[in-house]
Design a protein around this motif. Sequence first.
Motif: not given
Length: 256
Positions: A2, A4-5, A7, A9, A20-21, A35
């Motif tokens: 994922s 999402d773990s 991020l 930008q 992001n965990r 990731r």
Amino acid sequence: MSADSILVQVADGLARVTLNRPDRLNAMDFAMGERWRDAARQVTSDPAVGAVLLDAAGPAFCAGGDVISMATSGAAGSDVTAAAHVIHEGIRAFTESHVPVVAAVQGAVAGGGLGLMLTADYIVAAEGAKFVSRYANIGLTPDLGVSTLLAAAVGPRRALQLLLQDRTLAAPEALEWGLVAEVVADPGSRALEIARFWLEGATGAFGQAKRLVRSGVDRSFAENLDDEARTIGAAFDTPEAKARIQAFAAASARRG
């Protein structure tokens, strides 16, 4: 795996990489390790990126490796070694890159989280941040660059105090040791200010200064001097340096 773990930008030359965990205190499992490597490669190879801000969601920066997840997954030691190699690729991408990295850290920074934090060239800590090893407490040994990066930051003897004792550093002591550069109430805002300073200044020169210091550790003094000479000569010929030197000379003349 994922995305999402972690991020990522990128805007106006700044890459923001966010662990992001938060429900696991940003502890890194196998998928998050992959990731991390991919995110590091992405931002350090992007010619549009002039600075990186590394931060984390939730109450803690990073509790290290997610050893509970690893232990219950049926993984063997060989799997852990392979995962460490993957994460190490990301650490090398950040530390060997010419792009300067600033980290904003809060809460707990434990175990391998120290290594992730120390990929940054400038670290801003929250007033309540705490730093601890805890490897030996669970029968494990340092990874994620901790044995090298921690010793480079605070010296071998202080590194051993963290690694060989169940010792926790509060933010003021971490500042005194040189583990972090600043302790502030809002590390995110201060880190962003530092990143923007790099981007608004001689971005290329900041990046080359970072590269010279990072790479100089593993080379002879003579090799470092040769690299310095080549680098400053190349910088002198850039349009940015010519404009800044001219402006500096003009300002000096006015003062004189």
